[in-house]
Design an enzyme around this catalytic site. Structure first.
Site, PDB file in Angstrom:
ATOM      1  N   GLU A  57       0.825  -1.221   0.000  1.00  0.00           N
ATOM      2  CA  GLU A  57       0.000   0.000   0.000  1.00  0.00           C
ATOM      3  C   GLU A  57       0.853   1.262   0.000  1.00  0.00           C
ATOM      4  OE1 GLU A  57      -3.984   0.440   2.518  1.00  0.00           O
ATOM      5  OE2 GLU A  57      -2.515  -0.821   3.494  1.00  0.00           O
ATOM      6  N   ASP A  91      11.491 -15.182  -4.763  1.00  0.00           N
ATOM      7  CA  ASP A  91      10.039 -15.275  -4.850  1.00  0.00           C
ATOM      8  C   ASP A  91       9.640 -15.905  -6.170  1.00  0.00           C
ATOM      9  OD1 ASP A  91       9.737 -13.085  -6.899  1.00  0.00           O
ATOM     10  OD2 ASP A  91      10.645 -11.924  -5.284  1.00  0.00           O
ATOM     11  N   GLU A 122      41.724 -32.184   0.678  1.00  0.00           N
ATOM     12  CA  GLU A 122      40.445 -31.474   0.488  1.00  0.00           C
ATOM     13  C   GLU A 122      40.057 -31.450  -0.993  1.00  0.00           C
ATOM     14  OE1 GLU A 122      40.262 -28.169   4.048  1.00  0.00           O
ATOM     15  OE2 GLU A 122      41.838 -27.948   2.551  1.00  0.00           O
TER      16      GLU A 122
END
Ligand code: DGJ
Length: 739
Positions: free
Chosen positions: A278, A533, A613
């Site tokens: 709004e 989103d 690693e």
């Protein structure tokens, strides 16, 4: 047919495989909401009750009947002006400045296929979906105001999508001061509200609370959907958990400022609503003009939160995400950000690509710092020319060298921004959103470009194309790193339209980019997950979920995200330890286990790692290739809550039930503890599963009842990954393929 009209009761019913949704045009011409829940035949208007409500007004159409008040009736599209004093979906003003309208039913139409929305993202249907669209027209003849309510149903997915188009069909100007897309009215019920709240680097943390009298309001006033509140609401029975109870969701397909409210009224009725923010919104509609409300995807499950999330995952993954990458295996990537930040040379990047090739990684992403004089984050946004001095060559040459090593190339950009210290800003100061005469509010020392203006969008499109055309760029990280605060455009008459038109400009720009580069993989990003989103997922099938790459914090972030978003959308990387954000040290295996619940990649400098690693990483990349189809498309189950449980797990099960991946991380330990167990879900009853690594057999029913012991999960932050293959006996397991 999923949409039915019953003339006798004047009801419109939408049916999906497991749900029904019903509305009724009542005798006064108002459109009332009757029901959304478990699939049910018949008319649900028995739920409506009428009583003389002292404090509630009666519209003229009630003809003096004091038992008729919209303040007490459940509605489909509540508006301000006819006596419903709860929070409306629509508030309009006429040319005199008077508030209020009176919308009555005019007509409806049912058609095959799901609607799409002009200029806005929306879920789509595919052949065989049996999708339908219901359009209901409401009118206020006095104002010449027309509202078209759109309902798009995807029956097999148990999803109903909603939008609304507000039109000025009259002769005078109108102002739309509030426009929400959808609401759900409940005539009674004790419900919990779950929303997903957070902050930068700690997004989408679930917050569950009883719906109390009054309103709970979430939303964004930041111009983007935001880190702080995700545009997703879940309402659930108070006793509902992952496996039992009724739950409903509202999910906005929009990436800008939004608003979502849940109100419990004087009669303990509940209204949940969602739509445009709004604040700084007041949209002018001249005669003949219209505005489209962004889509809300609604879903319902009578079988708990897991089922609800699975429904949302399916619609987002297969009916919102689109294009070339929707169903494809995504590249495992190595991103330069946490390795170098902005301090690198071209040789560093080529060296990194060499390491990527050696590790079996597909794609190298050159993050921020490659353009103009961008060596820190105070300048140069908007000046998207390559810093050849820094790279030691032009971009085409750098890409050719990376590709020559067998590695794809991707690049970072933050197209919507401009730094005050940039040539673009000096040439076009009016292209930035800033209020004349007021010092603009800065965020990360930058301003936002005014995408509500066509000429700015056109210029951006040219800049993006001229970058992408410099070589074989296969991936673009589309970043956005501040909020919109100063809402002022030199391009519009009415500033109350700017935020909405900005989003139309952004979506239009993204549409043009994907149309011109259909195989380009775009990863959305907004300071991590600030614009995570369904709207962005229509254009970018994956989004960098958070700037926080710590595996333990990520468990919470990814747990919260999983309520509404599929793992295929979740950008997740392994980074170095101690973690750059919170200093935590976690085992490399655990970092990979958590990043494998997303698109998977690395964000570190391999040169700083030991041989051991590097060997481990080589193995992880190979492992992920065997698991990525499950992570991308498998049915997802949450096995625990990182905010509550000492061991948190999650699981993917293939659609045919033939494979499952069960993962867990230890979050709390005590000395001399009992054995930990994890209880998988969704396996095929009656089947036997074998663990790929150990060859150990498990009966599915017992697994789903008593669970499996986790002897490998003893120390803090230990993790386990159990890849289960369904078999009907030892003979079914072929060496090398299923074992
Ligand atoms: C914010 C992003 O989330 C980071 O991953 C990185 O790309 C930086 N921006 C670069 O400025």
């Amino acid at each position: 047919m999923p949409i039915l009209y019953d003339e006798k009761s004047n009801t419109l019913t939408i049916v999906t495989d497991h749900t029904s949704y019903q509305m009724q045009v009542d005798a006064k011409g108002y459109l009332l909401h009757l029901y959304y829940g478990t699939r049910s035949a018949g008319c649900m208007d028995y739920l409506l009750t009428y009583a003389d409500r002292g404090g509630s007004a009666n519209p003229p159409a009630a003809l003096g009947d004091r038992t008729y008040s919209l303040d007490a009736l459940p509605q489909e599209f509540p508006f301000q002006g006819a006596g419903d004093c709860r929070s409306p979906l629509l508030r309009v003003r006429d040319a005199s400045g008077a508030f209020g309208c009176d919308l009555r039913f005019s007509s409806f139409r049912i058609r095959d296929g799901k609607y799409s929305l002009p200029g806005l993202p929306a879920a789509y249907d595919e052949e065989g979906d049996d999708a339908q669209t219901l359009s209901v027209i409401l009118q206020d003849p006095r104002l010449g105001l027309e509202v078209e309510l759109l309902y798009g149903v995807l029956p097999r997915l148990d999803v109903i999508c909603r939008s609304a188009i507000v039109r000025n069909e009259g002769k005078g100007a109108l102002l739309v001061d509030k426009l929400e897309s959808a609401c759900l009215d409940f005539v009674h019920g004790e419900l919990d509200l779950i929303c997903f709240c957070g902050r930068h680097a700690m997004e989408r943390i679930p917050s569950r609370q009883r719906v109390e009298p009054g309103s709970r309001l979430i939303g964004s006033r930041r111009g983007i959907s935001s880190h702080q509140y995700n545009p997703l609401l879940v309402l659930a029975d108070r006793m509902a958990d992952e496996r039992v109870g009724r739950c409903w969701s509202l999910q906005l397909v929009y990436s800008g400022a939004f608003r979502a409210e849940v109100e419990r009224d004087q009669y303990d009725q509940i209204r949940a609503q969602m739509g445009l923010g709004e604040e700084a919104f007041s949209y002018p509609l001249d005669p003949g003009e219209s505005i489209v409300a962004p889509e809300v995807i609604m879903s319902f499950s009578a079988e708990g939160l897991a089922r609800l999330s699975q429904q949302l995952h399916e619609v987002i993954r297969t009916r919102v995400c689109r294009g070339y990458w929707r169903d494809r295996e995504r590249p495992v990537l190595l991103n330069s950000w946490e390795a170098f930040y902005m301090d690198f040379t071209g040789e560093d990047i080529v060296g990194m690509a060499r390491q990527a090739a050696d590790l079996g990684i597909d794609l190298l992403v050159l993050d921020d710092g490659w353009f103009s004089d961008r060596n820190d984050d105070t300048k140069a946004l908007g000046d998207w020319w390559v810093n050849e001095e820094k790279l030691g060559c032009d971009l085409g040459e750098l890409i050719r060298r990376v590709n020559g090593l067998g590695v794809s190339f991707g690049i970072w950009m933050e197209p919507e921004m401009v730094s005050e210290k940039s040539e673009l800003f000096r040439a076009h100061p009016d292209w930035a959103l800033a209020i004349p005469g007021k010092h603009p509010v800065l965020g990360r020392d930058q301003l936002v470009l005014d995408l509500s203006r066509t000429e700015v969008v056109d210029a951006l499109f040219e800049q993006i194309c001229s970058l992408l055309d410099q070589g074989n760029i296969e991936y673009l990280k589309w970043d956005y790193n501040r909020s919109i605060i100063d809402v002022y455009s030199h391009g519009v008459r009415d500033q109350g339209a700017v935020l909405y038109r900005y989003m139309l400009g952004l979506y239009g720009l993204l549409e043009r980019v994907i149309a011109r580069y259909p195989t380009l993989l775009i990863e959305g990003c907004a300071g991590g997950g600030g614009r995570f989103d369904a709207g962005m997922l229509y254009y970018t099938p994956q989004i960098w979920c958070s700037d926080n790459t710590d595996a333990v914090d990520r468990l919470t972030i990814q747990y919260g995200s999983s309520f509404g978003y599929p793992s295929s959308a979740v950008g997740a990387h392994v980074s170095a330890c101690p973690n750059h954000m919170n200093g935590r040290v976690t085992p490399l295996a655990t970092r990979a286990c958590v990043a494998m619940a997303g698109t998977f990649g690395y964000e570190l400098d391999p040169k700083r790692l030991s041989k051991k690693e590097l060997d481990t990483i080589r193995g992880q990349v190979q492992d992920f290739r065997k698991l990525s189809h499950l992570v991308r498309e498998g049915r997802y189950w949450r096995l625990g809550d990182p905010q509550r449980d000492a061991v948190v797990g999650w699981e993917y099960v293939s659609a045919d039930g033939d494979e499952a991946l069960v993962c867990a991380v230890v979050l709390r330990v005590e000395a001399n503890e009992g054995m930990r167990y994890l209880v998988p879900c969704g396996l095929t009853p009656g089947a036997t599963y074998v663990e790929r690594a150990s060859g150990r057999y498990y009966p599915a029913d017992a697994l789903m009842d008593m669970g499996m012991p986790l002897p490998g999960a003893r120390s803090l932050y230990d993790s386990v990954q159990v890849h289960l293959l369904r078999c009907d006996g030892v003979a079914d397991i072929k060496e090398g393929t299923r074992r």
